[in-house]
Design an enzyme around this catalytic site. Structure first.
Site, PDB file in Angstrom:
ATOM      1  N   SER A 153      -4.863  -7.049   2.807  1.00 54.64           N
ATOM      2  CA  SER A 153      -3.912  -7.230   3.903  1.00 54.64           C
ATOM      3  C   SER A 153      -4.180  -8.518   4.683  1.00 54.64           C
ATOM      4  CB  SER A 153      -4.013  -6.065   4.885  1.00 54.64           C
ATOM      5  OG  SER A 153      -3.567  -4.884   4.278  1.00 54.64           O
ATOM      6  N   SER A 185     -11.860  -2.662   5.896  1.00 54.45           N
ATOM      7  CA  SER A 185     -12.893  -1.657   6.136  1.00 54.45           C
ATOM      8  C   SER A 185     -14.196  -2.111   5.509  1.00 54.45           C
ATOM      9  CB  SER A 185     -12.485  -0.309   5.526  1.00 54.45           C
ATOM     10  OG  SER A 185     -11.306   0.149   6.126  1.00 54.45           O
ATOM     11  N   GLU A 268      -6.488   3.516  -4.782  1.00 52.73           N
ATOM     12  CA  GLU A 268      -6.619   3.697  -3.344  1.00 52.73           C
ATOM     13  C   GLU A 268      -5.879   4.946  -2.885  1.00 52.73           C
ATOM     14  OE1 GLU A 268      -4.856   0.623  -0.802  1.00 52.73           O
ATOM     15  OE2 GLU A 268      -6.381   1.144   0.673  1.00 52.73           O
ATOM     16  N   GLU A 395       5.830   4.944   5.047  1.00 51.78           N
ATOM     17  CA  GLU A 395       7.125   4.392   4.620  1.00 51.78           C
ATOM     18  C   GLU A 395       7.024   3.867   3.184  1.00 51.78           C
ATOM     19  OE1 GLU A 395       5.768   4.009   7.613  1.00 51.78           O
ATOM     20  OE2 GLU A 395       7.277   5.132   8.719  1.00 51.78           O
TER      21      GLU A 395
END
Lengths: 430, 344
Positions: A153, A185, A268, A395
């Protein structure tokens, strides 16, 4: 099932004996009372994300590494992995058997290694990395020496991951990386990270990305912690400034990074949907919630009873789905879109449990009056929204189900053909 | 239990789909099933065969008395040459105790003589010889059940076809002021098992209706254009359909859980859970189905409403999902076994 064939009869018995012998020598068996959920007894702390001070966190990471090394040296570090990279080459059934037996023992939590590194990056490297990287990192990861994180990201690329703009430019026999990653993370605990970078902005966005395995201790890698509203700090932003990566650390083809990313993302969803947090799972277990209702005098409330039963039904459904998924995952079957169902259900269960508890304890959630099992829900309530975002937002999960499972037409207006540099993106002023 | 392999399951599914596809509305599928050799399939795979059969009956929106065969078989009342049907109580919670004792020895239990009879029959009483009526009641020692078989002719005058959302079912409402005399069935021990089997079959049937409904609404929202695009491309639509899918998956998982027979199984509780979960799924699926069909969904000309009605009928039989969940919640609070039904 192939597993039955692979692990029939006596051979599996021998494996079970081997596992027990190892665990008896290396760990303490859990007391029956360890699993008891007793309302009002012991700590009422319910945290989903760690908010330990740095020294406690470091000690836990060290314990996780030690236990993974102990497992590995005994032949249980990577039960289904290929022998050439330090795996045991056994079936998924062996893996499940090991996990089930190990659960009877008191052992350190190895989530810091397993959730991302071994659950997502390991399978990706095995599928796509070059030989040198596989030989060097896979054994080290499964031995607990190397923790891996996921550098995907970016501030301008969240759900639309393929619009990422961190650049990698060929430089001699390697690459130079520049850009910013975010929501990473365990970056601060990691030795390596799998980074997606833009290598050709003149190609459509999915077709100009390349994946690299980055040394997190290399010059130019700057990791800064981000604090969450729940109080903890588990993820980071990562700045990459002229970070050199040798070409043999490129994962997959040049401009073929999207294929690599999909392998990671599928694992994931399976990883996030399938694995719970032990403390949160206990707090949202039926005995605990029932005890809470009883302690709060809500036994005669028909609506509460029905909500309790709904949670029970949903938790049962999720557990069963995850059990089937675990069997498939351990059998080496690439997780499919059904992992999105599991992720949605898990987040929904935990969220509803936290809201249910919040409603029962009422305003005692606001101030810590010292009453057991009341204020303690505060942190979980602030943590569960993260579950609906991390690992792919709800979403995105629903879009995946709509298109790939239900077969609904693609959304209009999503540009997959124009060159990346012509797209309008957040943070570019374009 | 024999596990059915994927290939067998697909073959049987195809045969059943064709069977229910060819079935005249309102006619009995049993002759066609006999021709298919269904009795042998059921013998080989008792649970899986029933799940497939009812899922396909649901998908085909067929209405029959097949459920009687499942429940009466568990009660060991299916063997004789007499044609029997069960009266499904509609008198509320007490009529459907999940646990039952052979309480003929308990004088405090209500006696069927003089008790009112109220329920649903899955066929006309005219095609039956006997009707088996469950009388549930509370006793100081807990819930009890009595079963009485009466001559179908005794109740024929009290039966009328169901109306409302069940008007296409071919089923009958029976309401009699007092139970006719008949044969009281001594062995009521299998009642909880029979009830559980009935609930699992209904859960499978509801799931079948839901899957057909979801396919229908996916096809509709893929084809129907507004603002220049299929409405299924809009996230407000597709996300709700994804939620409907999640509901169906959850219901299927709990049903598979309820169908197993290993040590952790608690058949009565798990079947109740399965029917409740299927009932919840249909509530979500049907709400979205109706919404996305717009006014067409309300019209008798389109077929969407048939799924809605059928799912509502099936949800009502043997306890609707709200009632079942409230009961389960009560049992949990009363200290029923709360261990997770699944251990990983």
């Amino acid at each position: 099932m192939d597993n039955d064939k692979a692990a029939s009869g006596g051979e599996l018995d021998a494996f079970v004996a081997e596992v027990r012998e190892f665990l008896d020598a290396a760990a303490r068996r859990r007391e029956a009372s360890d699993d008891d959920v007793r309302w009002g007894v012991g700590s009422d702390q319910i945290t989903y994300f760690s908010d330990d001070p740095p020294e406690v966190e470091s000690a836990k990471v060290a314990a996780a590494r030690d236990w993974q090394r102990t497992r590995y040296e005994a032949g249980f570090g990577w039960i289904t992995g290929p022998a050439e990279y330090g795996g045991r080459g056994l079936s998924s059934l062996h893996d499940i058997v090991y996990d089930t037996i190990e659960h009877e023992y008191e052992v350190p939590d190895t989530g810091v290694l397993s959730l991302i590194g071994l659950g997502m990056i390991g399978p990706t490297l095995l599928a796509h990395a070059q030989e040198q990287v596989k030989a060097r990192y896979l054994p080290a990861m499964y031995r607990g020496d190397v923790i891996a994180c996921q550098l995907f990201s970016e501030p301008g690329a969240g759900s639309d991951l393929a619009s990422l703009s961190t650049k990698a430019v060929a430089d001699g026999d390697g690459w130079l990386l520049n850009g910013q990653k975010v929501w990473t993370s365990i970056a601060h605990q990691s030795e390596v990270g799998l980074a997606l970078c833009r290598t050709d902005p003149d190609k459509p966005k999915h077709k100009g990305i390349t994946a690299f395995l980055v040394d997190m201790r290399a010059p130019g890698v700057d990791v800064r912690p981000l604090r969450q509203m729940s109080g903890g700090s588990e993820f980071n932003e990562v700045f990459l400034t002229d970070v050199r990566v040798p070409d043999d650390h490129r994962v997959g083809e040049v401009d073929g990074g999207w294929t690599v990313a999909l392998t990671t993302l599928m694992n994931e969803r399976a990883s996030v949907g399938g694995e719970g947090n032990e403390q949160a799972s206990r707090a949202t277990s039926l005995p605990f919630l029932t005890a809470m209702l009883r302690a709060n005098g809500r036994l005669d409330d028909r609506a509460s009873r029905r909500r309790l039963a709904e949670l029970y039904a949903d938790i049962a459904a999720t557990d069963y789905l995850n059990r089937q998924a675990t069997v498939r995952l351990h059998a080496g079957v690439q997780p499919g879109p059904e992992a999105s169902v599991s992720k949605l259900m898990y987040a929904q269960n935990l969220t509803r449990s936290a809201h249910f508890a919040a409603e029962i304890v009422g305003t005692r959630l606001l101030a810590d009056g010292g009453e057991w099992g009341t204020f303690a829900w505060n942190e979980l309530l602030l943590s569960t929204p993260a579950l609906r975002i991390l690992g792919g937002t709800e979403e995105i999960m629903k879009n995946i189900l709509a298109e790939r499972v239900l077969g609904l037409p693609k959304e209009p207006g999503i540009d997959t053909t124009s060159p990346f540099r012509e797209l309008r993106r957040s943070g570019t002023g374009a | 239990m024999t596990v059915m392999d994927v290939e067998t399951s697909q073959l049987l599914t195809a045969s059943l789909r064709a069977l229910f596809g060819d079935l005249e509305p309102g006619s009995d599928p049993r002759p066609a099933l006999a021709e298919l050799g269904w009795a042998e399939v059921r013998q080989a795979y008792p649970e899986a065969a029933t799940t497939l059969l009812f899922a396909e009956q649901g998908r085909g929106l067929a209405s029959s008395a097949l459920l009687d065969d499942i429940v009466l078989a568990e009660l060991a009342l299916d063997g004789s040459s007499a044609r029997r049907g069960l009266l499904y109580p509609t008198a509320g919670e007490a009529a459907l105790p999940d646990t039952a004792r052979a309480d003929s020895a308990h004088p405090d239990g209500a006696h069927p003589d003089g008790a009112p009879v109220r329920g649903v029959l899955l066929c006309s009483p005219d095609v039956l010889d006997e009707i088996v009526i469950p009388f549930g009641h509370a006793t100081p020692a807990g819930a009890g059940i009595r079963l009485r078989a009466v001559a179908a002719s005794e109740l024929a005058g009290h039966a009328r076809p169901l109306g409302g959302f069940a008007r296409d079912s071919g089923w009958f409402a029976v309401e009699a002021p007092a139970a006719p005399s008949g044969t009281d069935i001594e062995n009521v021990e299998p009642w909880p098992v029979a009830l559980a089997a009935g609930r699992r079959a209904l859960a499978a049937e509801i799931i079948g209706v839901c899957e057909a409904a979801l396919e229908l609404v996916v096809a509709h929202t893929s084809a129907r254009h507004q603002y220049g695009h299929p409405i299924g491309t809009f996230q407000s639509v597709r996300h709700r359909l994804a939620e409907a899918h999640v509901g169906i998956v959850a219901a299927k998982e709990v049903l598979s859980l309820a169908g197993r027979d290993d040590a952790g199984a608690a058949p009565a509780r798990d079947a109740l859970l399965a029917k409740a979960q299927a009932g919840r799924a249909q509530a979500v699926v049907m709400r979205h189905l109706l919404q996305f069909f717009g006014a067409m969904g309300l019209s008798a000309e389109a077929s969407a409403h048939r799924h809605v009605s059928r799912a509502a009928v099936l949800d009502s039989l043997l306890g609707n999902h709200r009632m079942l969940l409230a009961r389960l919640g009560q049992e949990l609070l009363d200290g029923a076994d709360m261990s997770a039904p699944v251990t990983i």
